[in-house]
Design a protein around this motif. Structure first.
Motif, mmCIF file in Angstrom:
data_model
loop_
_atom_site.group_PDB
_atom_site.id
_atom_site.type_symbol
_atom_site.label_atom_id
_atom_site.label_comp_id
_atom_site.label_asym_id
_atom_site.label_seq_id
_atom_site.Cartn_x
_atom_site.Cartn_y
_atom_site.Cartn_z
ATOM 1 N N PHE A 78 0.870 -1.123 0.171
ATOM 2 C CA PHE A 78 0.001 0.052 -0.083
ATOM 3 C C PHE A 78 0.947 1.063 -0.026
ATOM 4 O O PHE A 78 1.611 1.370 0.909
ATOM 5 N N ILE A 137 -14.657 0.448 -3.645
ATOM 6 C CA ILE A 137 -13.457 -0.237 -3.574
ATOM 7 C C ILE A 137 -13.906 -1.590 -4.277
ATOM 8 O O ILE A 137 -13.186 -2.494 -5.038
ATOM 9 N N ALA A 171 -5.621 5.255 -6.607
ATOM 10 C CA ALA A 171 -6.924 5.691 -5.967
ATOM 11 C C ALA A 171 -6.379 7.363 -5.841
ATOM 12 O O ALA A 171 -5.312 7.517 -5.371
ATOM 13 N N LEU A 228 -8.286 -0.328 2.302
ATOM 14 C CA LEU A 228 -7.239 -0.396 1.097
ATOM 15 C C LEU A 228 -5.845 -1.316 1.520
ATOM 16 O O LEU A 228 -5.460 -1.897 0.643
ATOM 17 N N VAL A 269 -1.669 -1.183 -4.218
ATOM 18 C CA VAL A 269 -2.604 -0.250 -4.036
ATOM 19 C C VAL A 269 -1.748 0.992 -4.185
ATOM 20 O O VAL A 269 -0.962 1.342 -3.374
#
Ligand code: ADP
Ligand code: ADP
Length: 227
Positions: free
Chosen positions: A35, A154, A167, A186, A198
């Motif tokens: 992430f 999502i 995103a 996320l 992500v």
């Protein structure tokens, strides 16, 4: 293998007689299962970078590989197919279709890919369950809170099982508690399936604490320590 491999990206916009360099030699390598947030001042080139990684824009020069594909070599049709199949997009204002229910919104990417409702519906319901919205599948966006709408978005972004989720300010329209919950979701999405990346552009001060990596963009370049 890195999910994103960007080398020396330059993106120039011609504005009449002037040329604006949105990216000025940006290099970056990102692994899956992470992430990652992209931060930096307004106008630094964050959105341009995200758009190039998502095959929505092409660099003026430099190379960009995402999930093994050389994006600079794609035709417009191929880029469109790449976006639909290999990338999930999440936006600040959710971009849900107001007339459709939560599950119909989530199913949409598969239906647009000409796949059957018989396949798409159970998958959409599973994904809504996974984001904690089992009891809201038949609600329309206007009947959901901001945090719930972002969860629907999502779930929709996961419909085609993409290797990368992009995103853009996903918590920009949420209060801080709801924003923190969305960031946690996320993070789960990045870590659950091993190799999914992500990548999030954000001004959210809470992001650094939960992200695996923070990449700083300044004047069209990636801060050396972050590349
Ligand atoms: P950020 O997302 O970090 O705010 P952007 O990537 O949106 O930065 O923009 C970087 C620079 O490129 C800015 O100077 C911006 O004005 C310029 N820019 C972005 N998109 C365009 C465009 N379509 N046409 C002209 N200039 C643009
Ligand atoms: P097509 O080219 O087949 O009409 P699109 O490129 O419009 O398909 O859409 C493919 C994906 O790209 C969609 O998931 C959509 O959300 C995303 N997308 C399209 N335009 C933009 C944009 N300007 N910014 C961010 N994402 C976009």
């Amino acid at each position: 293998m890195a999910v994103v491999e960007a080398s020396n990206l330059v993106r120039e916009y011609r504005m009449g007689t002037e040329t604006v360099r949105a990216l000025d030699g940006a290099s970056l390598s990102l692994d899956g299962g992470q992430f990652v947030s992209v931060v930096g001042p307004s106008g630094a080139g964050k959105s341009t970078l995200l758009h190039i990684i998502g095959a929505l824009d092409v660099p003026t020069s430099g190379s960009i590989r995402v999930d093994g594909t050389d994006l600079a070599a794609l035709s417009d049709d191929e880029a469109s197919t790449f976006r639909r199949h290999r990338v999930g997009f999440i936006f600040q204002f959710f971009n849900l279709v107001p007339t459709l229910t939560a599950w119909e919104n989530v199913a949409m990417p598969m239906l647009l890919d000409s796949q059957s409702l018989r396949r798409a519906k159970p998958r959409a319901l599973d994904l809504l369950d996974r984001v904690g919205l089992r009891s809201r599948v038949d609600h329309r966006p206007s009947e959901l809170s901001g945090g719930q709408m972002q969860r629907v978005a999502i779930a929709r972004s996961l419909m085609m099982d993409p290797k990368i989720l992009l995103a853009d300010e996903p918590t920009g329209n949420l209060d801080s508690k709801t924003g923190t919950e969305v960031l946690a979701l996320l993070s789960e999405v990045a870590h659950e399936d091993g190799d999914r990346l992500v990548l999030m552009v954000t001004h959210d001060a809470g992001a650094a604490a939960i992200c695996d990596r923070v990449v700083t963009v300044r004047d069209g370049r990636i801060d050396g320590r972050d590349a």
